[in-house]
Write a protein that holds these residues in place. Structure first.
Motif, short mmCIF file in Angstrom:
data_model
loop_
_atom_site.label_atom_id
_atom_site.label_comp_id
_atom_site.label_asym_id
_atom_site.label_seq_id
_atom_site.Cartn_x
_atom_site.Cartn_y
_atom_site.Cartn_z
N TYR A 22 3.94 -8.62 27.60
CA TYR A 22 3.41 -9.57 28.56
C TYR A 22 2.33 -8.86 29.38
O TYR A 22 2.30 -7.65 29.49
CB TYR A 22 4.52 -10.05 29.51
CG TYR A 22 5.58 -10.85 28.85
CD1 TYR A 22 6.86 -10.34 28.71
CD2 TYR A 22 5.31 -12.12 28.37
CE1 TYR A 22 7.86 -11.09 28.09
CE2 TYR A 22 6.29 -12.86 27.75
CZ TYR A 22 7.57 -12.34 27.62
OH TYR A 22 8.54 -13.08 27.01
N TYR A 33 -4.25 -23.32 19.16
CA TYR A 33 -3.70 -23.30 20.51
C TYR A 33 -2.25 -22.82 20.51
O TYR A 33 -1.72 -22.45 21.56
CB TYR A 33 -3.72 -24.69 21.15
CG TYR A 33 -5.07 -25.36 21.28
CD1 TYR A 33 -6.27 -24.64 21.24
CD2 TYR A 33 -5.14 -26.74 21.45
CE1 TYR A 33 -7.49 -25.29 21.37
CE2 TYR A 33 -6.36 -27.39 21.58
CZ TYR A 33 -7.53 -26.66 21.53
OH TYR A 33 -8.73 -27.31 21.66
N ARG A 73 -1.32 -28.87 25.07
CA ARG A 73 -1.42 -27.40 25.21
C ARG A 73 -0.03 -26.81 25.45
O ARG A 73 0.87 -27.48 25.96
CB ARG A 73 -2.33 -27.05 26.40
CG ARG A 73 -3.78 -27.46 26.23
CD ARG A 73 -4.56 -26.42 25.45
NE ARG A 73 -5.99 -26.73 25.42
CZ ARG A 73 -6.93 -25.88 25.02
NH1 ARG A 73 -6.58 -24.66 24.65
NH2 ARG A 73 -8.20 -26.24 25.01
N GLU A 86 1.09 -24.85 27.72
CA GLU A 86 1.54 -24.86 29.11
C GLU A 86 2.15 -26.20 29.52
O GLU A 86 2.87 -26.28 30.52
CB GLU A 86 0.40 -24.49 30.06
CG GLU A 86 -0.84 -25.36 29.95
CD GLU A 86 -1.87 -24.80 28.99
OE1 GLU A 86 -3.07 -25.13 29.16
OE2 GLU A 86 -1.49 -24.04 28.07
N LYS A 126 6.83 -19.73 26.83
CA LYS A 126 5.44 -20.01 27.22
C LYS A 126 4.72 -18.74 27.64
O LYS A 126 3.54 -18.53 27.30
CB LYS A 126 5.42 -21.01 28.38
CG LYS A 126 5.87 -22.42 28.02
CD LYS A 126 5.80 -23.30 29.27
CE LYS A 126 6.36 -24.68 29.02
NZ LYS A 126 6.33 -25.53 30.23
N LYS A 143 1.43 -17.33 25.76
CA LYS A 143 0.19 -17.20 26.53
C LYS A 143 -0.35 -15.77 26.48
O LYS A 143 -1.54 -15.55 26.28
CB LYS A 143 0.42 -17.61 27.97
CG LYS A 143 -0.86 -17.60 28.83
CD LYS A 143 -0.58 -18.08 30.25
CE LYS A 143 -1.88 -18.21 31.03
NZ LYS A 143 -2.66 -16.95 31.09
N ASP A 174 -3.84 -15.01 24.71
CA ASP A 174 -4.86 -14.47 25.63
C ASP A 174 -5.35 -13.12 25.15
O ASP A 174 -6.54 -12.79 25.26
CB ASP A 174 -4.30 -14.36 27.04
CG ASP A 174 -4.19 -15.71 27.74
OD1 ASP A 174 -4.71 -16.70 27.18
OD2 ASP A 174 -3.59 -15.77 28.83
#
Length: 447
Positions: A7, A148, A217, A219, A229, A233, A237
């Motif tokens: 993370y 996505y 999406r 989120e 999530k 992400k 990212d």
């Protein structure tokens, strides 16, 4: 490189094992939620696009359509598709997948059913063109949508899982379409009219469900836990950051990129072979002296084998983290098989070789779309994917028309297959010439 990631702002090898569990549960949750539904949607999309090949078994004679008229009608779909593809994909990026995909599905379902009203050449051309306009943006929109949700190392297998709807639509749709032609005379309608009506209605109903079912999406996914999530992400990212660290092309730069143009030409060769077979195979099989129902079942055979090969090949590509051979080699195999089929007269041998051609076509399908998504993101990806798909799908006009033109000139469909083989041959060579940076595709920032 490990499939786990950290993370943002965290570290420590001791936590990697638990994150592997999170990774597994996240990918599983996404896949069970999205893939079956998207496959069903694409199934009806593709069926409504190519069921014309079966309708032609009786419609062409009843409406006195020549091979060239049929080819124009089959192909003009892709003109409308080409014109509205990029705007449609940009609209999806702006308005969200749930609303835009729902709009696409409802409109194409209605127009597909209206194909039952075709009474001559003009109405045939107009409705096929409008069907292409309505459906523009669906396939590239879903390709973009899946980026996505899935990190790079999962994309080939799940793009293939989504694209499995293409061969399955024929495995199931071909026998069903052949049987629907047997409804001739019920309520005063021809069998081919019932085919369009019955196969168009499910798209409308599924489009209405799409509005409420799809999540735009990650989120917004209340069906994922907060931890899932966060993992997704961080993973996505990291990949986007790695892409942008190398180069972050604008929409205009992406659309004019030589790499995007090359990928468009490769896809053109692939699509030409795909639709050339798709629209004409029922008529090739029918010429063996079979009934409409028998034609449907025999036509399904190449696509059944193509379905199996497609999934196994995409999994192998992800496992080996190799893309060029997994796209280029199947295209060359397709070219060779189509060329050989043009010299065969025995029905059994012809079907064996065309099955090999179908395996080649579908093996490269899911893997191909990892090439542009490996280095593009955001609006640039939306526009570039749509451009590649729209240019490539112009071959959906060229491939069927090529066979129709050759058949009308020579009286032989097989000669058209020989000419058609040139398209995947050039596409396969372009794949090997252009290459692909797999290290960049699977890179993560700081790894």
């Amino acid at each position: 490189m490990s499939q786990t990631t950290t993370y943002a702002g965290s570290a420590g090898a001791a936590r990697n094992a638990s994150k592997s569990d999170i990774e597994t549960s996240t990918i599983r949750a996404i896949s069970w939620r999205l893939i079956p539904f998207l496959v069903l949607a694409y199934f009806f999309s593709y069926l409504d696009r190519v069921n014309l090949g079966f309708a032609a078994l009786t419609m062409n004679a009843e409406l006195k359509f020549t091979p060239l008229i049929f080819s124009w009608g089959a192909g003009i779909f892709f003109i409308g598709y080409f014109i509205f593809e990029v705007p449609s994909n940009l609209a999806l990026e702006k308005f969200g997948a749930s609303r835009w995909i729902a709009r696409i599905m409802v409109t194409w379902g209605i127009i597909s059913a209206l194909m039952a009203l075709v009474s001559g050449v003009t109405s045939f051309y107009v409705l096929r063109f409008l069907l292409g306009v309505a459906e523009a943006g669906f396939f590239p929109g879903i390709i973009l949508y899946l980026t996505y949700w899935y990190p790079a190392e999962y994309r080939a297998r799940f793009l293939a899982a989504f694209a499995i709807a293409v061969p399955v639509s024929t495995v199931i749709g071909a026998p069903v379409s052949g049987l629907l032609l047997g409804l001739d005379g019920i309520m005063g309608l021809k069998g081919w009219q019932w085919l369009f009506i019955i196969e168009g209605i499910p798209s409308v109903l599924l489009g209405l469900v799409t509005w409420f079912y799809l999540t735009d999406r990650p989120e917004k996914a209340n069906w994922l836990s907060a931890e899932q999530k966060a993992w997704l992400k961080a993973k996505l990212d990291s990949e986007i950051a790695a892409k942008q660290a190398v180069k972050h092309p604008s929409l205009g730069q992406a659309l004019s990129s030589p790499k995007v143009i090359a990928l468009s030409l490769i896809y053109f060769g692939f699509v030409g072979a795909l639709y050339g077979m798709q629209f004409w195979l029922p008529q090739i099989v029918k010429a063996f002296g079979l009934t409409n129902a028998q034609t449907g079942f025999i036509t399904a055979i190449p696509y059944l084998f193509g379905t199996i090969a497609m999934i196994l090949w995409a999994r192998h590509s992800d496992a080996s983290r190799e893309r060029v051979m997994h796209v280029g080699a199947p295209l060359l195999l397709t070219a060779v098989a189509l060329g050989i089929s043009s010299y065969l007269t025995d029905p059994t041998l012809t079907m064996v070789v065309l099955t090999v051609a179908a395996i080649g076509v579908f093996c490269c399908f899911g893997v191909f779309w990892t090439l542009p998504t490996a280095w593009l993101s955001g609006t640039a990806a939306a526009g570039a994917i749509a451009l590649i798909n729209s240019i490539g799908n112009l071959a959906g006009f060229g491939g069927p028309y090529l066979i129709g033109w050759v058949k009308e000139a020579t009286g032989q469909t097989s000669t058209g297959l020989l000419v058609l083989a040139v398209l995947p041959l050039i596409a396969g060579l372009l794949v090997f010439i252009g290459g692909h940076d797999s290290k960049h595709e699977f890179a993560e920032r700081g790894r």
